[in-house]
Design a protein around this motif. Structure first.
Motif, PDB file in Angstrom:
ATOM      1  N   SER A  80       7.782  13.034  -1.893  1.00 19.01           N
ATOM      2  CA  SER A  80       8.643  12.112  -2.054  1.00 19.01           C
ATOM      3  C   SER A  80       7.175  10.436  -1.915  1.00 19.01           C
ATOM      4  CB  SER A  80      10.040  11.802  -1.581  1.00 19.01           C
ATOM      5  OG  SER A  80       9.508  11.900  -0.645  1.00 19.01           O
ATOM      6  N   GLU A  81       6.317  10.894  -1.508  1.00 20.26           N
ATOM      7  CA  GLU A  81       5.643   9.237  -1.530  1.00 20.26           C
ATOM      8  C   GLU A  81       3.887   9.856  -1.247  1.00 20.26           C
ATOM      9  OE1 GLU A  81       5.762   7.305   2.819  1.00 20.26           O
ATOM     10  OE2 GLU A  81       8.067   8.686   2.354  1.00 20.26           O
ATOM     11  N   TRP A  82       3.213   9.034  -1.347  1.00 15.96           N
ATOM     12  CA  TRP A  82       2.077   8.891  -0.842  1.00 15.96           C
ATOM     13  C   TRP A  82       1.146   8.130   0.866  1.00 15.96           C
ATOM     14  CZ3 TRP A  82      -0.411  11.965  -4.919  1.00 15.96           C
ATOM     15  CH2 TRP A  82       0.183  11.875  -6.020  1.00 15.96           C
ATOM     16  N   LEU A  83       0.312   8.559   0.633  1.00 12.19           N
ATOM     17  CA  LEU A  83      -0.974   8.699   1.740  1.00 12.19           C
ATOM     18  C   LEU A  83      -2.403   8.013   1.475  1.00 12.19           C
ATOM     19  CD1 LEU A  83      -1.076   6.884   4.820  1.00 12.19           C
ATOM     20  CD2 LEU A  83      -1.406   9.324   5.544  1.00 12.19           C
ATOM     21  N   GLU A  84      -2.332   6.809   1.781  1.00  8.80           N
ATOM     22  CA  GLU A  84      -4.035   6.498   0.514  1.00  8.80           C
ATOM     23  C   GLU A  84      -4.619   6.089   2.081  1.00  8.80           C
ATOM     24  OE1 GLU A  84      -5.603   3.691  -2.732  1.00  8.80           O
ATOM     25  OE2 GLU A  84      -3.979   3.268  -1.542  1.00  8.80           O
ATOM     26  N   TRP A  85      -5.709   7.109   1.851  1.00  5.74           N
ATOM     27  CA  TRP A  85      -6.315   6.730   3.795  1.00  5.74           C
ATOM     28  C   TRP A  85      -7.554   6.435   3.518  1.00  5.74           C
ATOM     29  CZ3 TRP A  85      -4.921   7.795   8.273  1.00  5.74           C
ATOM     30  CH2 TRP A  85      -5.782   8.124   9.021  1.00  5.74           C
ATOM     31  N   CYS A  86      -7.924   5.285   4.240  1.00  5.90           N
ATOM     32  CA  CYS A  86      -9.247   4.507   4.187  1.00  5.90           C
ATOM     33  C   CYS A  86      -9.046   4.113   3.097  1.00  5.90           C
ATOM     34  CB  CYS A  86     -10.776   5.380   3.870  1.00  5.90           C
ATOM     35  SG  CYS A  86     -11.059   6.372   5.492  1.00  5.90           S
ATOM     36  N   SER A  87      -8.204   2.992   2.513  1.00  7.27           N
ATOM     37  CA  SER A  87      -7.660   2.815   1.639  1.00  7.27           C
ATOM     38  C   SER A  87      -8.832   1.491   0.405  1.00  7.27           C
ATOM     39  CB  SER A  87      -6.469   2.287   0.403  1.00  7.27           C
ATOM     40  OG  SER A  87      -6.729   1.271   1.917  1.00  7.27           O
ATOM     41  N   GLY A  88      -9.120   0.812   1.599  1.00  4.55           N
ATOM     42  CA  GLY A  88     -10.304   0.159   0.822  1.00  4.55           C
ATOM     43  C   GLY A  88      -8.694  -1.104   0.303  1.00  4.55           C
ATOM     44  N   LYS A  89      -9.499  -1.927  -0.738  1.00 11.62           N
ATOM     45  CA  LYS A  89      -8.678  -2.319  -1.274  1.00 11.62           C
ATOM     46  C   LYS A  89      -6.909  -1.965  -2.646  1.00 11.62           C
ATOM     47  CE  LYS A  89     -11.282  -6.677  -2.286  1.00 11.62           C
ATOM     48  NZ  LYS A  89     -12.271  -6.922  -3.445  1.00 11.62           N
ATOM     49  N   GLY A  90      -6.714  -1.005  -2.049  1.00 10.72           N
ATOM     50  CA  GLY A  90      -6.325   0.033  -3.113  1.00 10.72           C
ATOM     51  C   GLY A  90      -6.062   0.268  -4.312  1.00 10.72           C
ATOM     52  N   PHE A  91      -7.420   0.872  -4.873  1.00  7.51           N
ATOM     53  CA  PHE A  91      -6.882   0.781  -6.082  1.00  7.51           C
ATOM     54  C   PHE A  91      -6.396   1.947  -6.433  1.00  7.51           C
ATOM     55  CE2 PHE A  91     -11.694  -2.015  -5.595  1.00  7.51           C
ATOM     56  CZ  PHE A  91     -10.503  -3.015  -6.384  1.00  7.51           C
ATOM     57  N   LEU A  92      -6.604   3.379  -5.587  1.00  4.05           N
ATOM     58  CA  LEU A  92      -6.463   4.771  -6.397  1.00  4.05           C
ATOM     59  C   LEU A  92      -4.977   4.169  -6.078  1.00  4.05           C
ATOM     60  CD1 LEU A  92      -6.334   7.296  -6.721  1.00  4.05           C
ATOM     61  CD2 LEU A  92      -6.905   7.878  -4.774  1.00  4.05           C
ATOM     62  N   GLY A  93      -4.049   3.786  -4.921  1.00  5.01           N
ATOM     63  CA  GLY A  93      -3.412   4.088  -4.727  1.00  5.01           C
ATOM     64  C   GLY A  93      -2.078   2.769  -5.562  1.00  5.01           C
ATOM     65  N   ARG A  94      -3.139   2.270  -6.250  1.00  4.21           N
ATOM     66  CA  ARG A  94      -2.312   0.978  -7.714  1.00  4.21           C
ATOM     67  C   ARG A  94      -1.976   1.965  -8.528  1.00  4.21           C
ATOM     68  NH1 ARG A  94      -5.611  -3.385  -9.524  1.00  4.21           N
ATOM     69  NH2 ARG A  94      -7.414  -4.629  -7.101  1.00  4.21           N
ATOM     70  N   ILE A  95      -2.853   3.712  -8.338  1.00  6.17           N
ATOM     71  CA  ILE A  95      -2.396   4.079 -10.478  1.00  6.17           C
ATOM     72  C   ILE A  95      -1.467   5.630  -9.605  1.00  6.17           C
ATOM     73  CG2 ILE A  95      -3.458   6.080 -11.454  1.00  6.17           C
ATOM     74  CD1 ILE A  95      -6.507   4.443 -11.278  1.00  6.17           C
ATOM     75  N   LEU A  96      -1.857   5.793  -8.453  1.00  7.85           N
ATOM     76  CA  LEU A  96      -0.308   6.561  -8.414  1.00  7.85           C
ATOM     77  C   LEU A  96       0.500   6.327  -8.023  1.00  7.85           C
ATOM     78  CD1 LEU A  96      -2.550   8.271  -4.755  1.00  7.85           C
ATOM     79  CD2 LEU A  96      -2.360   9.018  -7.449  1.00  7.85           C
TER      80      LEU A  96
END
Length: 397
Positions: A123-139
């Protein structure tokens, strides 16, 4: 997956003399290392012109077709390394989600994001070694679910949080050290963990922590296998631990030694710099009796235009040594000859790069299987987009 690992392991073990060396240092010897055991292979390698070497470095299929007679099982070995491409159709991004992301990197991130969404549980995400969170933004934008973005550099956390807040995304950046026990605080059993090109022990740390916290899903694209905290690779799975292969940091670099695919300017700079370094090595050995290779700092590409002699004096100043008066043109020529010998050696090592990489990825996959995960190993994009295109996905059964 176990059978595939065992097959790759057997081939790599049986062919160790052909990949377990560093071409830069092996080129110091005038004779090729297999001259007594595989003379026909060495005769073929020595017959190659510079243009032919360049051609085979650029065209792996062409290399395989001409070198197969010397490696009868090569085609079967390489065939088993071919992975299925994840069936992606592309994502329609919300406006602004791609802000600040370079074009080619954006393609990788979008492909990774879609592959993650297709296998999503939790029900949620963990973005590991995210940097500025580019991948996390999409998710976050595609799933409308919370993303915890874990990153070591505070500045990247702050920049990422600012952009996420600006776009109204449910992202929370946490600064921390992946190798610290405090990192466990960012985990919970509802998360789907993702990591795009997390290096070496960073992706290993994620896998082990995810298993410990019983995360439902992992999506990982490994990278930079040599960036580890020990001298040798630490196997995770039972099968890898039983293997006779013990990989050093230098050997873990082999999968990352890409074919030279840049433009003519990039190739020219590389040839020039490597020839200079090799020529200086020969000079120091013959003129000063240097027994070991002397590591030289990185050099600006613009400095190479000053010529070999200037490079030698620059390097001597950096290493606090005094150069004798000598024939620099002679050593430059020897350096160039040694460069092409290094390139010949690297043609053979190229045959084993993907096998070594898949051995490393399958070790992680088998480890996850041992801990109750259903695991797949695929490709999430083309090798032209990024050579580090292997995708490891695991879902808790």
């Amino acid at each position: 997956m176990q059978t595939l690992f065992e097959s790759i392991d057997t081939y790599l073990v049986d062919h160790q003399p052909f990949w377990r060396f560093e071409p830069f240092f092996a080129s110091q010897q005038k004779a090729l290392p297999w001259v007594s055991t595989h003379p026909s292979l060495c005769l073929w390698l020595e017959s190659l012109t510079e243009d032919q070497i360049e051609h085979y470095k650029q065209d792996f299929s062409a290399l395989v077709s001409v070198i197969t007679p010397f490696f009868p099982q090569l085609n079967a070995f390489l065939a088993q390394l071919e992975l299925v491409r994840s069936p992606l159709s592309g994502l329609k991004l919300q406006r602004g989600i791609d802000a600040g992301v370079p074009g080619r990197k954006l393609e990788q991130i979008v492909a990774m994001g879609e592959a993650s969404l297709l296998q999503h549980t939790g029900s949620e995400w963990l973005e590991w070694c995210s940097g500025k969170g580019f991948l996390g933004r999409i998710l976050a934008s595609q799933s409308q679910q919370k993303v915890t973005s874990f990153e070591y550099q505070q500045a990247l956390c702050e920049a990422g949080q600012t952009e996420a807040d600006k776009q109204g995304l449910t992202m929370h950046f946490i600064q921390g050290d992946a190798f610290n026990l405090d990192a466990n605080k960012v985990f919970n059993s509802n998360q789907h963990a993702v990591a795009l090109h997390a290096c070496g022990d960073l992706h290993v740390s994620l896998i082990e922590k995810a298993v410990g916290h019983q995360l439902p899903t992992l999506t990982i694209s490994p990278c930079c296998y040599h960036l580890i905290n020990s001298a040798n690779y630490r196997p995770l799975s039972h099968l890898a631990k039983e293997s006779t292969l013990q990989l050093s940091q230098a050997e873990l670099r082999i999968p990352l030694q890409e074919l030279v695919t840049g433009g003519e300017r990039v190739k020219r700079h590389r040839q020039q710099e490597m020839s200079y370094r090799l020529g200086l090595d020969i000079l120091l050995r013959e003129e000063l009796g240097q027994q070991q290779y002397l590591p030289i700092p990185s050099v600006k590409k613009s400095q190479l235009a000053d010529g070999f002699e200037a490079f030698c004096y620059w390097a001597a100043e950096k290493k606090s040594i005094t150069l004798p008066s000598c024939d620099f043109a002679y050593y430059m020529q020897l350096g160039l000859q040694r460069f092409w010998q290094m390139e010949r050696l690297s043609l053979v090592q190229q045959l084993f790069k993907r096998g070594l990489e898949l051995w490393l990825v399958l070790d992680k996959a088998l480890y996850l299987q041992q801990h109750g995960y259903q695991v797949s190993v695929t490709e999430f994009c083309s090798r032209e987009m990024t050579p580090r295109n292997i995708l490891l996905q695991a879902r808790k059964m």
